[in-house]
Scaffold this active site. Structure first.
Site, PDB file in Angstrom:
ATOM      1  N   CYS A 111      71.344   0.277 -16.843  1.00  0.00           N
ATOM      2  CA  CYS A 111      72.357  -0.604 -17.535  1.00  0.00           C
ATOM      3  C   CYS A 111      72.898  -1.534 -16.598  1.00  0.00           C
ATOM      4  O   CYS A 111      73.146  -1.387 -15.458  1.00  0.00           O
ATOM      5  CB  CYS A 111      73.514   0.110 -18.013  1.00  0.00           C
TER       6      CYS A 111
ATOM      7  N   ARG B  69      67.956  -4.390 -14.978  1.00  0.00           N
ATOM      8  CA  ARG B  69      68.654  -2.894 -14.732  1.00  0.00           C
ATOM      9  C   ARG B  69      68.257  -2.073 -16.265  1.00  0.00           C
ATOM     10  O   ARG B  69      68.631  -0.626 -16.179  1.00  0.00           O
ATOM     11  CB  ARG B  69      70.087  -2.864 -14.709  1.00  0.00           C
TER      12      ARG B  69
ATOM     13  N   TRP C 129      69.783   0.782 -20.451  1.00  0.00           N
ATOM     14  CA  TRP C 129      68.782   1.746 -20.118  1.00  0.00           C
ATOM     15  C   TRP C 129      69.097   3.244 -21.000  1.00  0.00           C
ATOM     16  O   TRP C 129      70.037   3.700 -20.282  1.00  0.00           O
ATOM     17  CB  TRP C 129      68.400   2.006 -18.997  1.00  0.00           C
TER      18      TRP C 129
ATOM     19  N   ASN D 163      77.840   2.241 -18.100  1.00  0.00           N
ATOM     20  CA  ASN D 163      76.443   2.460 -17.262  1.00  0.00           C
ATOM     21  C   ASN D 163      77.056   3.973 -16.465  1.00  0.00           C
ATOM     22  O   ASN D 163      77.789   4.119 -15.765  1.00  0.00           O
ATOM     23  CB  ASN D 163      76.635   1.491 -15.963  1.00  0.00           C
ATOM     24  N   GLY D 164      76.172   4.895 -16.754  1.00  0.00           N
ATOM     25  CA  GLY D 164      76.140   6.191 -16.300  1.00  0.00           C
ATOM     26  C   GLY D 164      76.117   7.336 -17.486  1.00  0.00           C
ATOM     27  O   GLY D 164      75.500   6.840 -18.593  1.00  0.00           O
TER      28      GLY D 164
ATOM     29  N   GLU E 101      50.999   5.071  -3.976  1.00  0.00           N
ATOM     30  CA  GLU E 101      51.429   3.901  -4.337  1.00  0.00           C
ATOM     31  C   GLU E 101      50.692   3.060  -5.165  1.00  0.00           C
ATOM     32  O   GLU E 101      51.172   2.505  -6.153  1.00  0.00           O
ATOM     33  CB  GLU E 101      52.133   3.094  -3.004  1.00  0.00           C
TER      34      GLU E 101
ATOM     35  N   LYS F 180      51.795   1.892  -8.913  1.00  0.00           N
ATOM     36  CA  LYS F 180      51.916   0.635  -9.318  1.00  0.00           C
ATOM     37  C   LYS F 180      51.186   0.531 -10.565  1.00  0.00           C
ATOM     38  O   LYS F 180      51.548  -0.219 -11.847  1.00  0.00           O
ATOM     39  CB  LYS F 180      51.457  -0.394  -8.572  1.00  0.00           C
TER      40      LYS F 180
ATOM     41  N   GLU G  12      52.860   2.574 -13.794  1.00  0.00           N
ATOM     42  CA  GLU G  12      54.188   1.743 -14.391  1.00  0.00           C
ATOM     43  C   GLU G  12      53.584   0.422 -14.796  1.00  0.00           C
ATOM     44  O   GLU G  12      54.528  -0.100 -15.698  1.00  0.00           O
ATOM     45  CB  GLU G  12      55.172   1.935 -13.167  1.00  0.00           C
TER      46      GLU G  12
ATOM     47  N   HIS H 196      38.474  19.717  -3.276  1.00  0.00           N
ATOM     48  CA  HIS H 196      39.025  20.948  -4.127  1.00  0.00           C
ATOM     49  C   HIS H 196      39.563  20.903  -5.448  1.00  0.00           C
ATOM     50  O   HIS H 196      40.313  21.660  -5.647  1.00  0.00           O
ATOM     51  CB  HIS H 196      40.405  21.267  -3.140  1.00  0.00           C
TER      52      HIS H 196
ATOM     53  N   LYS I 258      65.358  -0.758 -13.204  1.00  0.00           N
ATOM     54  CA  LYS I 258      65.179  -1.058 -11.709  1.00  0.00           C
ATOM     55  C   LYS I 258      66.213  -0.079 -10.921  1.00  0.00           C
ATOM     56  O   LYS I 258      65.581   0.489 -10.053  1.00  0.00           O
ATOM     57  CB  LYS I 258      65.690  -2.430 -11.277  1.00  0.00           C
TER      58      LYS I 258
END
Ligand code: F6R
Length: 614
Positions: free
Chosen positions: A2, A27, A75, A101-102, A484, A488, A491, A507, A609
């Site tokens: 947010c 955000r 968000w 926000n939160g 990583e 990438k 996402e 395995h 983000k």
């Protein structure tokens, strides 16, 4: 998570707020909304989806002229991403507009009380209870500042709140607990935002609000108190980057720009680390050499990409300092009763410095009296502020949701910390440390070289556009690189992608290999003889089962050539530094794959983000 903007000044509040939201859209982009105060009334508009949806209705709408307003880009946490759940939320009679926000953790109980008192809440959000509570305080005679102080005392959880009232055309009032909020000080105008990026085109003078503080801004002043109304102070700072850094500078996407900025980001992170006598220095150090010498265990806590940087760091820390090092997902750390004491050093890695999982893990570590060292890219953010020592990655603002330059600079920062500890504890000679710092200083050139020869990787991504899944293999520090690369691709391209330690393949995961499956293999430098040999065997094993092998190997490594369907050459660098060059082709691959699939590169679905909820 947010983005929030508040403004009071001489300009059009709508223009300033929308401009700020544009810069904060990274955000969260589930919905967006604005509220303006004009002629004793509130004008609000909000829409589900990206900011462009809101812009469209606003251009059709006729918003009244106003010089005071607030805005929000969401968000979603409580309630789906709908128009109704979008912020701002209004009080019962529309006298107050609020953005948040939160998460208000006790919202269900507060909602119950409000409903019992006859309030009708229109959304499914946790936020709306706060707008009703604020308005009830105003109706009882409080001004907006006092109302905010009183209401904050009733709230549990994490919140940045910013509110305006229809009959108060002079001020915007905000509060903060565990979520970010900064004040921007302009000439005859004042700003509030989750991040300075929102007002950087207007001013670079800022004040950071502390925990549990309320701020009232007018055109020319700001006034900070605690929740009890006692005077309090924020921390003034000057933003050391400008508007150009927050622009795409000719690139189609921020991610492309940020990938290209990696050499400079590494160079900046290394800048100024050598003090007199060749000793390394950190940005803020509130720990003595004796305390550092007493450290008997290191635990790295981080999330996502930052966690992968921590996995790389473990190899360097243990090798150079001989201190045992664990790496833990921040979201798991405090729930397993970790063994932590005053001789434990916890390293918290966070680009944003606001990630709630990492912050809560850090606080748990400090409660157990551990020393906490932060690695962050965001000056003055909460995680560095609550730590005993800080090393900033001077990567510059990272706007694309998928982290790139932050990752490489986090690795550099971790290596610097490992060398710093080795220096203080005497586990390495000064000239050995100096030699590694020299090698680190070659890394910007090495990454530039990778970027200059990256075109075949792009072409490969386009060719593999319809691959159902992609696997990534690595050993040693190549293993986190594989993780990583897979993250990438997940996402950005929304593909099934998995990273494995190559030795672990047999395995179980090797069952995933079938005809034509692309398998990226990060081959260790030839200097690591055993590791290298084992990896060559692993390549043959997957190839024998039909995999299409895409081999990342250093220049001159001919042993891999017969088994590579595609060969991506990397500059020859020391093993512990190889992630700095090996990750870059994987970033580019994911970015190009997402482009080929027509996805939004900078704002992948469902993500944000800065993840300020647990
Ligand atoms: C992935 C990504 C995330 C972040 C994670 C931690 O590309 O960006 O996995 O790395 O959310 O964020 P920070 O570093 O801000 O704590």
């Amino acid at each position: 998570m947010c983005g929030i903007v508040g403004y009071v000044g001489a300009q059009s509040a709508l223009d300033v707020v929308m401009g700020g939201l544009r810069r904060l859209e990274y955000r969260g982009y589930d919905s967006a909304g604005v509220a303006l105060v004009a002629d004793g009334a509130l004008f609000t508009e909000k829409r589900a989806g990206k900011l462009s949806n809101l812009s469209k209705v606003l251009s059709e709408d006729t918003a009244p002229p106003s010089t005071l307003g607030i805005g929000h880009t969401r968000w979603a946490t409580h309630g789906a991403a709908t128009d109704r759940n979008a912020h701002p939320h209004l009080g019962a009679r529309g006298r107050v507009a609020l953005v948040h926000n939160g998460i208000i953790e006790n919202f269900a109980q507060l909602r119950g009380q409000l409903e019992a008192a006859g309030h009708e809440l229109r959304s499914e959000t946790d936020t709306e209870v706060v707008s009703h509570l604020l308005e009830a305080e105003l109706d009882a005679g409080a001004d907006l500042t006092t109302a905010m102080q009183r209401v904050c005392k009733q709230l549990d959880g994490a919140f940045t709140l910013v509110a305006v009232a229809s009959d108060d055309p002079e001020r915007v009032v905000a509060a903060r607990r565990n979520s970010p909020l900064v004040i921007g000080l302009g000439a005859d105008e004042t700003f509030l935002a989750s991040d300075v990026a929102a007002f950087i085109e207007h001013t670079r003078d800022a004040v950071e609000l502390g925990q549990d503080q309320v701020v009232t801004i007018t055109r020319s002043e700001f006034d900070i108190t605690d929740f009890a109304g006692n005077p309090a102070e924020g921390k003034r700072f000057h933003v050391d980057w400008d508007i150009a850094a927050a622009e795409k500078a000719g690139y189609d996407y921020f991610m492309l720009k940020e990938i290209a900025e990696q050499p400079e980001a590494i160079a900046n992170t290394l800048l100024g680390r050598s003090a007199t006598g060749g000793r390394l220095q950190l940005d803020e150090m509130r720990l003595s050499d004796d305390e550092l010498r007493a450290v008997d265990k290191i635990i790295i806590i981080a999330c996502g990409t930052a966690f992968h940087a921590g996995l790389v760091a473990k190899y360097a820390i243990e090798h150079w300092t001989r201190i045992p090092c664990e790496v833990e997902l921040a979201s798991e750390f405090r729930y397993r009763d970790p063994v932590v004491d005053r001789d434990t050093m916890v390293i918290a890695i966070s680009q944003s410095g606001e990630t709630m999982d990492t912050l809560m893990a850090l606080r748990h570590a400090r409660d157990q009296r551990a020393k906490v060292l932060a690695i962050s890219n965001t000056n003055g953010s909460t995680i560095p502020r609550e730590s005993d020592a800080v090393l900033y990655t001077h990567a510059g603002i990272e706007i694309a949701v998928a982290s790139t330059k932050a990752f490489l600079t986090q690795i550099v920062a971790c290596h610097l910390i490992a060398l710093y500890l080795a220096q203080v504890r005497g586990t390495m000679f000064g000239d050995e440390i100096g030699a590694i710092v020299d090698e680190l200083e070659q890394m910007p050139a090495a990454v530039t070289k990778v970027l200059a020869t990256i075109e075949p990787v792009r072409a490969l991504a386009r060719e593999l556009r319809d691959a159902p899944a992609v696997l990534f293999l690595g050993r040693h520090v190549g293993y986190p690189v594989a993780l990583e690369g897979a993250l990438k691709l997940k996402e950005l391209a929304y593909m099934q992608a998995e990273g494995f330690a190559a030795g672990e393949l047999k395995h179980g995961p090797i069952a995933l290999v079938e005809q034509g499956v692309p398998v990226f293999v990060v081959v260790p430098p030839q200097g690591r003889g055993q590791l290298h040999e084992k990896m060559v065997s692993n390549i043959q094993e997957v190839r024998a089962r039909g995999a299409r092998t895409i081999v990342l190997a250093e220049e001159g490594d001919d042993a891999v050539t017969p088994y590579a369907d595609e060969l991506v050459r990397l500059p020859s660098v020391p093993t512990l530094l190889q992630p700095l060059v090996a990750t870059v082709p994987l970033q580019v691959f994911a970015c190009e794959m997402a482009t080929a699939k027509g996805h939004d590169i900078d704002q992948p679905r469902n993500l944000a983000k800065s993840v300020t909820v647990e």
